[in-house]
Motif scaffolding. Structure first.
Motif, mmCIF file in Angstrom:
data_model
loop_
_atom_site.group_PDB
_atom_site.id
_atom_site.type_symbol
_atom_site.label_atom_id
_atom_site.label_comp_id
_atom_site.label_asym_id
_atom_site.label_seq_id
_atom_site.Cartn_x
_atom_site.Cartn_y
_atom_site.Cartn_z
ATOM 1 N N SER A 1 0.823 -1.214 0.000
ATOM 2 C CA SER A 1 0.000 0.000 0.000
ATOM 3 C C SER A 1 0.855 1.262 0.000
ATOM 4 O O SER A 1 0.548 2.232 -0.698
ATOM 5 C CB SER A 1 -0.914 0.008 1.238
ATOM 6 N N SER A 2 1.900 1.245 0.801
ATOM 7 C CA SER A 2 2.748 2.429 0.899
ATOM 8 C C SER A 2 4.087 2.047 1.511
ATOM 9 O O SER A 2 4.245 0.972 2.086
ATOM 10 C CB SER A 2 2.086 3.511 1.758
ATOM 11 N N ILE A 3 5.050 2.945 1.350
ATOM 12 C CA ILE A 3 6.377 2.777 1.937
ATOM 13 C C ILE A 3 6.565 3.846 3.005
ATOM 14 O O ILE A 3 6.459 5.042 2.721
ATOM 15 C CB ILE A 3 7.478 2.902 0.868
ATOM 16 N N ASP A 4 6.810 3.420 4.224
ATOM 17 C CA ASP A 4 7.021 4.372 5.319
ATOM 18 C C ASP A 4 8.459 4.866 5.369
ATOM 19 O O ASP A 4 8.723 6.020 5.720
ATOM 20 C CB ASP A 4 6.668 3.729 6.662
ATOM 21 N N VAL B 1 1.555 -3.364 4.001
ATOM 22 C CA VAL B 1 0.847 -4.342 3.179
ATOM 23 C C VAL B 1 -0.462 -4.538 3.924
ATOM 24 O O VAL B 1 -0.527 -5.267 4.912
ATOM 25 C CB VAL B 1 1.636 -5.649 3.023
ATOM 26 N N HIS B 2 -1.452 -3.840 3.443
ATOM 27 C CA HIS B 2 -2.704 -3.676 4.195
ATOM 28 C C HIS B 2 -3.187 -4.976 4.818
ATOM 29 O O HIS B 2 -3.278 -5.997 4.127
ATOM 30 C CB HIS B 2 -3.784 -3.096 3.265
ATOM 31 N N PRO B 3 -3.537 -4.945 6.096
ATOM 32 C CA PRO B 3 -3.580 -3.784 6.975
ATOM 33 C C PRO B 3 -2.382 -3.629 7.897
ATOM 34 O O PRO B 3 -2.421 -2.862 8.835
ATOM 35 C CB PRO B 3 -4.831 -4.067 7.819
#
Length: 120
Positions: free
Chosen positions: A29-32, A102-104
Motif C-alpha cells: 500500500s505504501s512505503i514508510d 501491506v494492508h492492513p
C-alpha cells in the motif's frame, strides 16, 4: 510478494565513489521508510547507514555524515545511496531495508545484500 533488488556494489579505491540503488516491487500500500544497513567483515550485527522516511526526513550514521547521501525516487519506489570519499572501513555487505504497509499491517523487508569493498 514484496521484493527489494539492490545494485551498484563493487570494488573501489579509497577516496572513490559508488552509488547503490534499491528498487521495491510487489504488492504494497505504501512505503514508510527505506534505508541502508551494512555488516562489516567479522561483525555479527548490521548497523544503520542511512534512512529516508516518507516525509523525506533523513538520518545518517555519524561515520558517514558528510560523505554519503540518501535519496528516493517515489515514483519508482527506489532509494539510492551516493557514497563519496570512501574509506577502507566502509567495506561491508550493504543491505537495503524497507518498512512498508501491506494492508492492513506494516512489515520490514530486506534485500539480498551487495558487497562494497574499498581497497587499494
Amino acid at each position: 510478494q514484496v521484493q527489494l533488488v539492490e545494485s551498484g556494489g563493487g570494488l573501489v579505491q579509497p577516496g572513490g565513489s559508488l552509488r547503490l540503488s534499491c528498487a521495491a516491487s510487489g504488492s504494497f500500500s505504501s512505503i514508510d521508510a527505506m534505508g541502508w544497513y551494512r555488516q562489516a567483515p567479522g561483525k555479527q550485527q548490521r548497523e544503520l547507514v542511512a534512512i529516508i522516511r516518507s516525509g523525506s526526513s533523513t538520518e545518517y550514521a555519524d561515520s558517514v555524515k558528510g560523505r554519503f547521501t540518501i535519496s528516493s525516487d517515489n515514483a519508482k519506489n527506489t532509494v539510492h545511496l551516493q557514497m563519496n570519499s570512501l574509506k577502507p572501513e566502509d567495506t561491508a555487505v550493504y543491505y537495503c531495508n524497507a518498512h512498508m504497509v501491506v494492508h492492513p499491517r506494516r512489515y520490514a523487508y530486506w534485500g539480498q545484500g551487495t558487497q562494497v569493498t574499498v581497497s587499494s
